[in-house]
Design an enzyme around this catalytic site. Structure first.
Site, PDB file in Angstrom:
ATOM      1  N   ASP A 183      -5.527  -0.162  -2.423  1.00  0.00           N
ATOM      2  CA  ASP A 183      -6.339  -0.970  -3.347  1.00  0.00           C
ATOM      3  C   ASP A 183      -7.607  -1.508  -2.703  1.00  0.00           C
ATOM      4  O   ASP A 183      -7.786  -1.462  -1.484  1.00  0.00           O
ATOM      5  CB  ASP A 183      -5.524  -2.179  -3.837  1.00  0.00           C
ATOM      6  N   LYS A 231      -6.981   7.031  10.151  1.00  0.00           N
ATOM      7  CA  LYS A 231      -8.441   6.978  10.174  1.00  0.00           C
ATOM      8  C   LYS A 231      -8.982   7.275  11.554  1.00  0.00           C
ATOM      9  O   LYS A 231      -8.474   6.749  12.548  1.00  0.00           O
ATOM     10  CB  LYS A 231      -8.882   5.567   9.779  1.00  0.00           C
ATOM     11  N   ARG A 272      -5.202   1.062  -7.290  1.00  0.00           N
ATOM     12  CA  ARG A 272      -3.941   1.599  -6.747  1.00  0.00           C
ATOM     13  C   ARG A 272      -3.417   2.752  -7.578  1.00  0.00           C
ATOM     14  O   ARG A 272      -2.692   3.611  -7.093  1.00  0.00           O
ATOM     15  CB  ARG A 272      -2.844   0.519  -6.751  1.00  0.00           C
ATOM     16  N   ASP A 315       0.947   3.391   4.457  1.00  0.00           N
ATOM     17  CA  ASP A 315      -0.076   4.180   3.788  1.00  0.00           C
ATOM     18  C   ASP A 315      -1.122   4.689   4.771  1.00  0.00           C
ATOM     19  O   ASP A 315      -1.463   5.868   4.778  1.00  0.00           O
ATOM     20  CB  ASP A 315      -0.749   3.376   2.656  1.00  0.00           C
ATOM     21  N   GLY A 374       0.777  -1.234   0.000  1.00  0.00           N
ATOM     22  CA  GLY A 374       0.000   0.000   0.000  1.00  0.00           C
ATOM     23  C   GLY A 374       0.808   1.283   0.000  1.00  0.00           C
ATOM     24  O   GLY A 374       0.402   2.282  -0.570  1.00  0.00           O
ATOM     25  N   ASP A 403      -5.241   2.245  10.607  1.00  0.00           N
ATOM     26  CA  ASP A 403      -6.649   2.013  10.921  1.00  0.00           C
ATOM     27  C   ASP A 403      -6.709   1.396  12.314  1.00  0.00           C
ATOM     28  O   ASP A 403      -6.743   2.128  13.303  1.00  0.00           O
ATOM     29  CB  ASP A 403      -7.257   1.135   9.826  1.00  0.00           C
TER      30      ASP A 403
HETATM   31  P1  5GP Z   1      -4.595  -1.588  10.301  1.00  0.00           P
HETATM   32  O1  5GP Z   1      -3.665  -2.768  10.369  1.00  0.00           O
HETATM   33  O2  5GP Z   1      -4.067  -0.339  10.937  1.00  0.00           O
HETATM   34  O3  5GP Z   1      -5.993  -1.918  10.715  1.00  0.00           O
HETATM   35  O4  5GP Z   1      -4.790  -1.240   8.794  1.00  0.00           O
HETATM   36  C1  5GP Z   1      -3.749  -0.890   8.065  1.00  0.00           C
HETATM   37  C2  5GP Z   1      -3.722  -1.675   6.765  1.00  0.00           C
HETATM   38  O5  5GP Z   1      -5.025  -2.106   6.331  1.00  0.00           O
HETATM   39  C3  5GP Z   1      -3.227  -0.716   5.775  1.00  0.00           C
HETATM   40  O6  5GP Z   1      -1.809  -0.859   5.611  1.00  0.00           O
HETATM   41  C4  5GP Z   1      -4.020  -1.049   4.547  1.00  0.00           C
HETATM   42  O7  5GP Z   1      -3.304  -2.010   3.811  1.00  0.00           O
HETATM   43  C5  5GP Z   1      -5.312  -1.642   5.060  1.00  0.00           C
HETATM   44  N1  5GP Z   1      -6.385  -0.633   5.145  1.00  0.00           N
HETATM   45  C6  5GP Z   1      -6.932  -0.068   6.252  1.00  0.00           C
HETATM   46  N2  5GP Z   1      -7.868   0.827   5.945  1.00  0.00           N
HETATM   47  C7  5GP Z   1      -7.922   0.843   4.587  1.00  0.00           C
HETATM   48  C8  5GP Z   1      -8.712   1.594   3.654  1.00  0.00           C
HETATM   49  O8  5GP Z   1      -9.553   2.449   3.967  1.00  0.00           O
HETATM   50  N3  5GP Z   1      -8.485   1.325   2.345  1.00  0.00           N
HETATM   51  C9  5GP Z   1      -7.561   0.422   1.907  1.00  0.00           C
HETATM   52  N4  5GP Z   1      -7.434   0.250   0.601  1.00  0.00           N
HETATM   53  N5  5GP Z   1      -6.804  -0.299   2.764  1.00  0.00           N
HETATM   54  C10 5GP Z   1      -6.984  -0.076   4.084  1.00  0.00           C
HETATM   55 MG    MG Z   2      -0.688  -1.416   4.052  1.00  0.00          MG
END
Ligand code: 5GP
Ligand code: MG
Length: 182
Positions: free
Chosen positions: A160, A129, A166, A98, A42, A101
């Site tokens: 993506d 986020k 992407r 990127d 990402g 979340d």
């Molecule tokens: P986390 O592990 O913090 O929950 O999420 C991070 C990863 O989940 C990011 O590196 C990304 O790959 C994916 N991700 C989280 N939110 C989004 C989103 O809104 N859109 C996309 N495309 N990927 C997300």
């Molecule tokens: Mg990622």
């Protein structure tokens, strides 16, 4: 079928903010050499733009991480598709991802990096986020943040959905009939 809805961050704002982030990072690291650990896939587009705005000597490493999540959007398993292959002893590291979340991905990248015992380690995400319940404890600990965005699923500028989108130059919300894609 999901479809693209509103632009959350347009390309000109991304461009401006990437320049500001590069200036913040340059001020923080000064002329010390920097080792960047990019979290693929990402962060690919962000990384490519960011490193070209950084003037110091730098080395670029990557980790490949895939995150799976529960149906409710909570953090699931993290899978490394490739790990760090280098010794980081004595190096000042900046992890670049990127989007933050749940924080599960960044935590895993941090743990992987710290296991190589760098001299220091900081973190940078383009997007953070805003989550209500289940928000990440890492959210307040990220050193460099591009934009705070609402809790919507976004694509473009490297992000993506199912391997698509992407290559969009803007960051756009993806809307799915029957809820957000995860
Ligand atoms: P986390 O592990 O913090 O929950 O999420 C991070 C990863 O989940 C990011 O590196 C990304 O790959 C994916 N991700 C989280 N939110 C989004 C989103 O809104 N859109 C996309 N495309 N990927 C997300
Ligand atoms: Mg990622």
């Amino acid at each position: 079928m999901p479809r693209l809805s509103v632009v959350i961050v347009p390309r000109n704002q991304i461009r401006r903010r990437v320049g500001e982030l590069a200036a913040e990072i340059t001020e923080a690291f000064g002329n010390r050499g920097l080792t960047i650990v990019g979290v693929l896939d990402g962060a690919l587009v962000f990384l490519a733009d960011l490193i070209r705005r950084l003037p110091m000597r730098l080395e670029l490493l990557t980790v490949g991480v895939r995150s799976y999540r529960g149906r409710d959007g909570t953090a699931g398993e993290i899978e490394f598709r490739h790990r760090l292959r280098t010794d980081l002893a004595g190096q000042h590291v900046l992890i670049v991802d990127d989007i933050l979340d749940t924080g599960a991905t960044l935590s895993a990248a941090l743990e992987e990096t710290m296991s190589h015992e760098p001299a220091s380690c900081r973190t940078c995400v383009l997007l953070r986020k805003k989550r209500g319940r289940g928000g990440s404890s890492l959210a307040g600990a990220v050193d460099f943040v591009g934009f705070d965005i609402p809790d919507v699923f976004v694509v473009g500028y490297g992000l993506d959905f199912d391997g698509r989108y992407r290559n969009l130059p803007d960051i756009v919300a993806l809307q799915q009939v029957g809820g957000q894609p995860r």
